[in-house]
Design a protein around this motif. Structure first.
Motif, PDB file in Angstrom:
ATOM      1  N   ALA A 228      -6.533  -2.615  -3.547  1.00  0.00           N
ATOM      2  CA  ALA A 228      -5.651  -1.334  -3.814  1.00  0.00           C
ATOM      3  C   ALA A 228      -5.661  -0.587  -2.688  1.00  0.00           C
ATOM      4  O   ALA A 228      -4.742  -0.001  -2.328  1.00  0.00           O
ATOM      5  CB  ALA A 228      -6.157  -0.861  -4.915  1.00  0.00           C
ATOM      6  N   ILE A 229      -6.843  -0.593  -2.124  1.00  0.00           N
ATOM      7  CA  ILE A 229      -6.791   0.722  -1.010  1.00  0.00           C
ATOM      8  C   ILE A 229      -5.921   0.028   0.230  1.00  0.00           C
ATOM      9  O   ILE A 229      -5.225   0.906   0.860  1.00  0.00           O
ATOM     10  CB  ILE A 229      -8.357   0.789  -0.438  1.00  0.00           C
TER      11      ILE A 229
ATOM     12  N   PRO B   8      -3.402  11.185  -7.084  1.00  0.00           N
ATOM     13  CA  PRO B   8      -4.442  10.100  -7.296  1.00  0.00           C
ATOM     14  C   PRO B   8      -4.491   9.224  -6.229  1.00  0.00           C
ATOM     15  O   PRO B   8      -5.516   8.736  -5.699  1.00  0.00           O
ATOM     16  CB  PRO B   8      -3.928   9.488  -8.597  1.00  0.00           C
ATOM     17  N   ALA B   9      -3.098   8.710  -5.840  1.00  0.00           N
ATOM     18  CA  ALA B   9      -3.253   7.786  -4.767  1.00  0.00           C
ATOM     19  C   ALA B   9      -3.585   8.177  -3.531  1.00  0.00           C
ATOM     20  O   ALA B   9      -4.426   7.508  -2.661  1.00  0.00           O
ATOM     21  CB  ALA B   9      -1.668   7.406  -4.646  1.00  0.00           C
TER      22      ALA B   9
ATOM     23  N   PHE C 189      -7.566   8.478  -3.750  1.00  0.00           N
ATOM     24  CA  PHE C 189      -8.171   7.158  -3.667  1.00  0.00           C
ATOM     25  C   PHE C 189      -7.843   6.446  -2.343  1.00  0.00           C
ATOM     26  O   PHE C 189      -8.891   5.880  -1.685  1.00  0.00           O
ATOM     27  CB  PHE C 189      -7.246   6.375  -4.783  1.00  0.00           C
ATOM     28  N   VAL C 190      -6.805   6.199  -1.693  1.00  0.00           N
ATOM     29  CA  VAL C 190      -6.636   5.647  -0.402  1.00  0.00           C
ATOM     30  C   VAL C 190      -7.187   6.434   0.716  1.00  0.00           C
ATOM     31  O   VAL C 190      -8.061   5.617   1.441  1.00  0.00           O
ATOM     32  CB  VAL C 190      -5.047   5.574  -0.254  1.00  0.00           C
TER      33      VAL C 190
ATOM     34  N   ILE D 113     -10.529  -2.732  -6.055  1.00  0.00           N
ATOM     35  CA  ILE D 113     -10.748  -1.421  -5.467  1.00  0.00           C
ATOM     36  C   ILE D 113     -10.500  -1.854  -3.999  1.00  0.00           C
ATOM     37  O   ILE D 113      -9.404  -0.978  -3.371  1.00  0.00           O
ATOM     38  CB  ILE D 113     -12.122  -0.853  -5.371  1.00  0.00           C
TER      39      ILE D 113
ATOM     40  N   GLY E 260     -10.962   6.678   0.198  1.00  0.00           N
ATOM     41  CA  GLY E 260     -11.628   5.360   0.508  1.00  0.00           C
ATOM     42  C   GLY E 260     -11.557   4.762   1.832  1.00  0.00           C
ATOM     43  O   GLY E 260     -12.671   4.466   2.333  1.00  0.00           O
ATOM     44  N   SER E 261     -10.457   4.993   2.485  1.00  0.00           N
ATOM     45  CA  SER E 261     -10.539   4.331   3.932  1.00  0.00           C
ATOM     46  C   SER E 261     -11.114   5.320   5.020  1.00  0.00           C
ATOM     47  O   SER E 261     -11.533   4.764   5.754  1.00  0.00           O
ATOM     48  CB  SER E 261      -8.898   3.841   4.170  1.00  0.00           C
TER      49      SER E 261
ATOM     50  N   PHE F 211      -0.865   3.645  -8.784  1.00  0.00           N
ATOM     51  CA  PHE F 211      -0.868   4.686  -7.954  1.00  0.00           C
ATOM     52  C   PHE F 211       0.211   4.723  -7.034  1.00  0.00           C
ATOM     53  O   PHE F 211       0.897   6.048  -6.599  1.00  0.00           O
ATOM     54  CB  PHE F 211      -1.886   4.342  -6.885  1.00  0.00           C
TER      55      PHE F 211
ATOM     56  N   ILE G 242      -1.810   0.064  -1.733  1.00  0.00           N
ATOM     57  CA  ILE G 242      -1.168   1.203  -2.253  1.00  0.00           C
ATOM     58  C   ILE G 242      -0.098   1.727  -1.165  1.00  0.00           C
ATOM     59  O   ILE G 242       1.065   2.152  -1.456  1.00  0.00           O
ATOM     60  CB  ILE G 242      -2.017   2.268  -2.552  1.00  0.00           C
TER      61      ILE G 242
ATOM     62  N   PHE H 186       1.579  13.968  -8.738  1.00  0.00           N
ATOM     63  CA  PHE H 186       2.188  12.548  -8.717  1.00  0.00           C
ATOM     64  C   PHE H 186       1.207  11.869  -7.519  1.00  0.00           C
ATOM     65  O   PHE H 186       1.041  10.816  -7.839  1.00  0.00           O
ATOM     66  CB  PHE H 186       3.628  12.593  -8.544  1.00  0.00           C
TER      67      PHE H 186
END
Lengths: 320, 296
Positions: free
Chosen positions: B166-167, A44-45, A48-49, B163, A52-53, B108, B170, A41
């Motif tokens: 969202a970063i 993915p978040a 991604f986060v 994108i 990404g950051s 997400f 989220i 669950f």
């Protein structure tokens, strides 16, 4: 533990003979599946986060070691710590940090004083209270860009209503160049931010006041306390957790102030409202000195993180 | 005790109900309402001025002293705004980017908040992450976005904007949602799963519908914060994808120009979502704006 016993119970229910090897293997597989569930669950978040950051932050660190100027042809040149050395001796950077605080501190103080006052005023039951609060908090959700634009119209020296009101009140023509004069540009930004965010402080304080029980006031009044003393000795200390939160949230936003500056003054007149966010933005995205801007961004980020860590530690100690 | 109080002082009496003679009480009540109305006027006035200005002819908004109420209201600026300035494109971009980001962020953030709320996976990490992300000067985050998006040709695209947003959003959305999932009685979901529903099935069919109003508010907050953002849009969009907030920066180049009224109209349009939320979603404001740092 819970999962294991559950699966053992299940095997029993299915009427299997408790042959331990297979039962254990079954339990193990199920337990592992259960343990992994949250990652399906959250995965993915998180990917991604974080990817990404963290990637972005590390990339900024990487280019901060380069002489990277977009408008100049040729590959970026590795210069080691030169950008950092330049930043530490860049008087404009330190001036911009100082100017940020000359805007942030008065704005924060005024927002807290007015926010507290408004909350105390409205913390009683009266007809139309809900509507009054709804109307007062409307500025909070308005974007900084829109707030800045609105106040630019209001503060227009000749056609704006603010100078008009001042003229009528004082009986003589007032033509303050709010956004074009060195003395008034910062007060104008502060005024706009106070309009924008005082209701936010008020809302939080109202929430805090709502959680203070009336019994405490009753007891204090029996002891003979009243009015001002009641506020200073009882209300304020009980509001402390809320005020701490307010100072943290508003403080963070104010030291990063950018939108209002960009919309209202572009750092001017001269450099009097050039805050640190605006200065870095200008270097990176107007002059395209990307490497240098990244180095400054990192220095300022570390500066803010240390500053707020001390603030949080101090608060933790105080609240004990 | 007093020494520990933050150094804040103001000269207003505590709101203790006065139980005294009637005439005094009446005067106090009138004074109180007058004060409240004055305060409301202060906080509404800038918006009203903007809206009124957008209906004024240039003669009127360039009159000295300012004319407060337009004598000949005009829709001319709105016509200009849509025909000459093509504000419709900017509004459309703002809506598309905000809505798409809201959907992506929730897709997400909901599972993330669910995992943390139900399994306590890394829950203490999230607030620290959000706070530290908020602490960075926004420019520090925007610069690498700008460079990397240039490489991948994502500047001036909706995908790039979504994108980037969202970063940012989220962790924020997940943090508010977490409160809802923590308060949710787990037995309800467990019961559904014993009845044969899969975990995802139970989540989608049982848990989420029951949390719908909370999720809807989070969605609104994400939408408005995306709508309101200036810096990311400023750096990552160009003419074709620029949002309404970026449009502002171009609209009012110099206040003596003709487009005074156009700018006012655009600002008024830009404020609409905020006003809708403030009027109808106000009770969720505290939770949203403190990132769940304070539960009502």
């Amino acid at each position: 533990m819970g999962q294991r016993s559950e699966s053992v119970r299940l095997t029993a229910a299915e009427g299997r003979p408790s042959v331990w090897p297979s039962g254990q293997a079954y339990a193990k597989g199920k337990a592992r599946r259960r343990r992994l569930t949250p990652f399906y669950f959250a995965g993915p978040a998180v990917i991604f986060v974080f990817v990404g950051s963290i990637f972005m932050a590390l990339y900024a660190l990487y280019i901060s070691f380069f002489d990277y100027q977009l408008q100049r042809p040729g590959a970026p040149r590795f210069v080691g710590l030169k950008n950092y050395a330049e930043a530490f001796t860049d008087a404009k950077l330190w001036t911009s940090i100082w100017q940020t605080f000359t805007i942030a501190v008065p704005a924060l103080a005024l927002e807290i004083v007015f926010g507290l006052a408004l909350a105390m005023l409205l913390n009683r039951s009266f007809r139309g209270r809900a509507i009054a609060i709804s109307l007062i908090v409307t500025p909070v959700m308005v974007s900084s860009a829109a707030a800045g634009m609105a106040w630019r119209l209001l503060l227009e020296p000749r056609y704006g209503p603010v100078n008009d009101i001042l003229s009528r009140l004082s009986g003589q023509p007032v033509q303050i160049g709010w956004l074009s004069s060195v003395e008034w540009a910062r007060p104008a930004i502060v005024l706009t931010d106070v309009w924008h965010m005082t209701p936010f402080v008020m809302l939080l304080v109202l929430a805090g006041l709502g959680s203070i029980s009336d019994d405490i006031y009753g007891a204090a009044k029996i002891d003979g306390a009243s009015g001002w003393r009641l506020f200073v000795d009882i209300t304020l200390p009980l509001l402390k957790p809320i005020l701490v939160l307010v100072i943290l949230l508003r403080g963070i936003d104010l030291v990063r102030i950018f939108d209002l500056i960009f919309i209202m003054t572009k750092g001017g007149p001269g450099t009097i409202t050039k805050t640190v966010s605006y200065y870095i933005y200008e270097n990176g995205l107007s002059f395209f000195r990307i490497g240098y801007a990244s180095a400054m961004a990192w220095i300022v980020a570390i500066f803010f993180i240390i500053f707020s860590k001390f603030y949080l530690d101090y608060l933790r100690k105080e609240s004990r | 005790m007093t020494n520990h109080a933050p150094g804040v002082a103001y000269p207003v009496q505590l709101p203790m109900a006065p139980k005294k003679s009637t005439p005094l009480k009446v005067i106090k009540t009138i004074g109180f309402y007058a004060l409240v109305i004055l305060i409301i006027a202060f906080f509404l006035f800038p918006t009203l001025w903007v809206v009124v200005t957008s209906f004024k002819l240039p003669v009127e908004y360039f009159s000295i002293p300012p004319r407060w109420i337009p004598e000949a209201p005009t829709l001319d600026h709105y016509r200009k705004m849509f025909v000459d300035y093509k504000v419709a494109g900017a509004i459309q971009n703002s809506i598309i980017i905000s809505a798409a980001n809201t959907i992506v962020t929730l897709l997400f953030a909901v599972p993330l908040a669910y995992a943390i709320g139900r399994y306590r996976a890394g829950g203490s990490f999230l607030p620290g992450w959000i706070i530290s992300q908020r602490m960075l000067p926004p420019v520090a985050i925007v610069l690498p976005f700008f460079l990397i998006f240039r490489q991948f040709k994502l500047i001036n695209t909706y995908q790039g904007m979504i994108i980037a947003y969202a970063i940012f959003f989220i962790p924020f959305a997940a943090w508010i949602l977490l409160g809802f999932f923590e308060d949710f009685p787990q037995d309800i979901q467990d019961a559904a799963m014993i009845d044969g529903a899969s975990e995802v099935g139970a989540l989608v069919r049982i848990v989420l519908p029951l949390l719908a109003s909370g999720i809807f508010v989070v969605a609104l907050l994400v939408f408005i914060f995306t709508w309101n953002d200036l810096l990311i849009a400023l750096v990552l969009t160009r003419q074709e994808t620029r949002t309404l907030m970026v449009f502002f920066t171009a609209a009012l180049v110099s206040p003596t120009q003709e487009d005074f009224g156009v700018a006012a109209g655009a600002v008024g349009i830009g404020m609409i979502p905020a006003y809708l939320f403030a009027l109808f979603g106000q009770r969720y404001l505290v939770r949203g704006l403190t990132m769940g740092g304070l539960k009502e």
